[in-house]
Design an enzyme around this catalytic site. Structure first.
Site, PDB file in Angstrom:
ATOM      1  N   GLU A  95       0.850  -1.191   0.000  1.00 24.01           N
ATOM      2  CA  GLU A  95       0.000   0.000   0.000  1.00 24.01           C
ATOM      3  C   GLU A  95       0.882   1.236   0.000  1.00 24.01           C
ATOM      4  O   GLU A  95       1.718   1.419   0.889  1.00 24.01           O
ATOM      5  CB  GLU A  95      -0.947   0.049   1.197  1.00 24.01           C
ATOM      6  CG  GLU A  95      -1.842   1.282   1.122  1.00 24.01           C
ATOM      7  CD  GLU A  95      -2.825   1.447   2.259  1.00 24.01           C
ATOM      8  OE1 GLU A  95      -3.706   2.323   2.132  1.00 24.01           O
ATOM      9  OE2 GLU A  95      -2.710   0.737   3.275  1.00 24.01           O
ATOM     10  N   ASN A 139      10.175   7.079  -0.268  1.00 20.27           N
ATOM     11  CA  ASN A 139       9.570   7.661  -1.461  1.00 20.27           C
ATOM     12  C   ASN A 139       9.073   6.534  -2.369  1.00 20.27           C
ATOM     13  O   ASN A 139       9.853   5.686  -2.813  1.00 20.27           O
ATOM     14  CB  ASN A 139      10.630   8.513  -2.174  1.00 20.27           C
ATOM     15  CG  ASN A 139      10.092   9.233  -3.383  1.00 20.27           C
ATOM     16  OD1 ASN A 139       8.906   9.563  -3.468  1.00 20.27           O
ATOM     17  ND2 ASN A 139      10.966   9.505  -4.341  1.00 20.27           N
ATOM     18  N   ASP A 179     -11.239  10.626  -4.023  1.00 19.00           N
ATOM     19  CA  ASP A 179     -12.507  11.324  -3.790  1.00 19.00           C
ATOM     20  C   ASP A 179     -12.599  12.600  -4.621  1.00 19.00           C
ATOM     21  O   ASP A 179     -13.459  13.443  -4.355  1.00 19.00           O
ATOM     22  CB  ASP A 179     -12.686  11.652  -2.305  1.00 19.00           C
ATOM     23  CG  ASP A 179     -11.526  12.451  -1.725  1.00 19.00           C
ATOM     24  OD1 ASP A 179     -10.382  12.234  -2.168  1.00 19.00           O
ATOM     25  OD2 ASP A 179     -11.750  13.286  -0.823  1.00 19.00           O
ATOM     26  N   LYS A 235      -4.219  22.482  -8.064  1.00 15.89           N
ATOM     27  CA  LYS A 235      -3.814  23.587  -8.937  1.00 15.89           C
ATOM     28  C   LYS A 235      -3.072  23.067 -10.166  1.00 15.89           C
ATOM     29  O   LYS A 235      -2.250  22.162 -10.075  1.00 15.89           O
ATOM     30  CB  LYS A 235      -2.940  24.575  -8.171  1.00 15.89           C
ATOM     31  CG  LYS A 235      -3.684  25.270  -7.027  1.00 15.89           C
ATOM     32  CD  LYS A 235      -2.790  26.250  -6.295  1.00 15.89           C
ATOM     33  CE  LYS A 235      -3.549  26.925  -5.156  1.00 15.89           C
ATOM     34  NZ  LYS A 235      -2.687  27.878  -4.417  1.00 15.89           N
ATOM     35  N   ASP A 253      -2.755  12.463  -2.744  1.00 17.17           N
ATOM     36  CA  ASP A 253      -2.930  13.919  -2.772  1.00 17.17           C
ATOM     37  C   ASP A 253      -3.315  14.343  -4.182  1.00 17.17           C
ATOM     38  O   ASP A 253      -2.597  14.048  -5.137  1.00 17.17           O
ATOM     39  CB  ASP A 253      -1.626  14.600  -2.352  1.00 17.17           C
ATOM     40  CG  ASP A 253      -1.807  16.079  -2.038  1.00 17.17           C
ATOM     41  OD1 ASP A 253      -2.584  16.744  -2.755  1.00 17.17           O
ATOM     42  OD2 ASP A 253      -1.181  16.567  -1.087  1.00 17.17           O
ATOM     43  N   THR A 308     -12.161   4.526   6.046  1.00 12.52           N
ATOM     44  CA  THR A 308     -11.291   5.166   7.032  1.00 12.52           C
ATOM     45  C   THR A 308     -11.832   6.536   7.425  1.00 12.52           C
ATOM     46  O   THR A 308     -12.762   7.060   6.814  1.00 12.52           O
ATOM     47  CB  THR A 308      -9.875   5.340   6.472  1.00 12.52           C
ATOM     48  OG1 THR A 308      -9.938   6.235   5.344  1.00 12.52           O
ATOM     49  CG2 THR A 308      -9.300   4.002   6.011  1.00 12.52           C
ATOM     50  N   SER A 309     -11.224   7.132   8.445  1.00 11.88           N
ATOM     51  CA  SER A 309     -11.629   8.471   8.875  1.00 11.88           C
ATOM     52  C   SER A 309     -11.407   9.484   7.756  1.00 11.88           C
ATOM     53  O   SER A 309     -12.175  10.442   7.611  1.00 11.88           O
ATOM     54  CB  SER A 309     -10.847   8.881  10.129  1.00 11.88           C
ATOM     55  OG  SER A 309      -9.444   8.848   9.883  1.00 11.88           O
ATOM     56  N   PHE A 310     -10.385   9.265   6.949  1.00  9.60           N
ATOM     57  CA  PHE A 310     -10.118  10.171   5.824  1.00  9.60           C
ATOM     58  C   PHE A 310     -11.267  10.115   4.831  1.00  9.60           C
ATOM     59  O   PHE A 310     -11.755  11.146   4.364  1.00  9.60           O
ATOM     60  CB  PHE A 310      -8.807   9.776   5.142  1.00  9.60           C
ATOM     61  CG  PHE A 310      -8.397  10.710   4.039  1.00  9.60           C
ATOM     62  CD1 PHE A 310      -7.558  11.788   4.293  1.00  9.60           C
ATOM     63  CD2 PHE A 310      -8.859  10.537   2.745  1.00  9.60           C
ATOM     64  CE1 PHE A 310      -7.190  12.666   3.281  1.00  9.60           C
ATOM     65  CE2 PHE A 310      -8.501  11.400   1.722  1.00  9.60           C
ATOM     66  CZ  PHE A 310      -7.663  12.471   2.001  1.00  9.60           C
ATOM     67  N   GLU A 338       4.968   4.824   3.497  1.00  9.30           N
ATOM     68  CA  GLU A 338       4.460   6.119   3.943  1.00  9.30           C
ATOM     69  C   GLU A 338       5.640   7.039   4.247  1.00  9.30           C
ATOM     70  O   GLU A 338       6.714   6.574   4.607  1.00  9.30           O
ATOM     71  CB  GLU A 338       3.592   5.919   5.196  1.00  9.30           C
ATOM     72  CG  GLU A 338       3.005   7.169   5.808  1.00  9.30           C
ATOM     73  CD  GLU A 338       2.148   7.957   4.839  1.00  9.30           C
ATOM     74  OE1 GLU A 338       2.596   9.068   4.468  1.00  9.30           O
ATOM     75  OE2 GLU A 338       1.067   7.476   4.439  1.00  9.30           O
TER      76      GLU A 338
END
Length: 301
Positions: free
Chosen positions: A85, A137, A196, A164, A160, A280-282, A110
């Protein structure tokens, strides 16, 4: 066993986050916090040696020395399918999956140290032995750290979106990233993606449609009026970032779709929700803001 170079180059703390590039290429993250306190600090000090992969660095604090190779069979003490993941956050998804699939091994990648510490806390509390974490990375992990054809599934959930236009080059999923993902995956291996943001979902679909190394497992499905993209476009829920009122004194950031009634997504290709991806909370925050979730599943040819 894993190969460790004799003398890795010194770490330069924060260099990737400061300049936004590594090796002349944009990185997809900003390291917003690495300090550990309380339970996280205690868990890291006590258990990181066992659960965190100690990789030799190259030129930055999340880089991986190109001579280092991860030996999953040696680390886990067995030969089993490896699921990786990317951007594991607080570890909810990967830990849940590891608990539900004891016959598989999991690697959480992560760059947010507190998130990795949280993951270690969950690993210990559930008595798991089939999860490891690595602070690194992602492109380097896939390109050189993991042996070619060693990953059975790759997960990238809610990367992410870099809204922009001038930041689009920093989005994780790009043609070059797709190539290293294909290199790491076994033939027939799955790449599962969730976002999302409709603009990023379209971006991912375009990138992987253009790749000869992957096939969409749900080609043409959920198109037209059934498409979540059509619903987003016509509702105008993403007219500004967050789908919510803009804070006073802040300018709205366009996601390039202002709705309503912008059109119909005739292409489709959206996957049903992956059963192994818990909410998840996200993700809950995305639902609270009224945003839809886009799932995509690709298989390496």
């Amino acid at each position: 066993m894993s190969e460790t170079p004799d003398s890795p180059r010194p770490v330069t703390p924060g260099s990737q986050a400061s300049f936004g590039t590594y090796g002349g290429r944009p990185v997809s993250f900003v390291r917003r916090g690495t300090r550990l306190q309380g339970r996280r600090q205690a868990a890291w000090e006590e258990h990181a040696e066992r659960w965190a992969i100690q990789v030799p660095r190259h030129v930055a604090n999340t880089s991986v020395h190109p001579d280092y190779t991860f030996d999953a069979e040696a680390v886990f003490g067995r030969k089993a399918p490896l699921i990786v993941e990317i951007g594991s956050g607080l570890g909810d998804a990967v830990v849940h999956a590891a608990e539900q699939n004891p016959d598989k091994d999991f690697l959480a990648v992560e760059v947010y140290t507190p998130g990795l510490a949280n993951t270690i806390i969950k690993i210990n509390s559930r008595g798991l032995t089939n999860v490891r974490v690595v602070e690194a990375n992602a492109p380097e992990v896939l390109e050189s750290m993991l042996p070619e054809g060693s990953v059975s599934e790759l997960w990238v959930f809610f990367p992410d979106p870099w809204h922009k236009a001038r930041h689009h080059k920093r989005r994780l999923i790009q043609p070059a990233f797709a190539s290293v993902a294909a290199k790491a995956l076994v033939k027939g291996g799955y790449w599962r993606i969730a976002t999302d943001w409709s603009n990023y979902a379209v971006h991912v679909r375009e990138v992987l449609t253009g790749s000869t190394e992957f096939e969409n497992m749900h080609e043409g499905e959920r198109s037209g009026e059934e498409s979540p993209l059509t619903q987003v476009w016509q509702s105008g829920v993403e007219s500004v970032v967050g789908g919510a009122p803009v804070r006073e004194g802040r300018a709205p950031v366009s996601t390039e779709h202002t709705g309503p009634n912008e059109g119909v997504d005739e292409e489709g290709g959206w996957a049903p929700r992956f059963d192994g991806r818990i909410r998840t909370s996200f993700e809950n925050k995305a639902h609270e803001a009224g945003r839809m979730i886009f799932d995509l599943t690709y298989r390496k040819r």
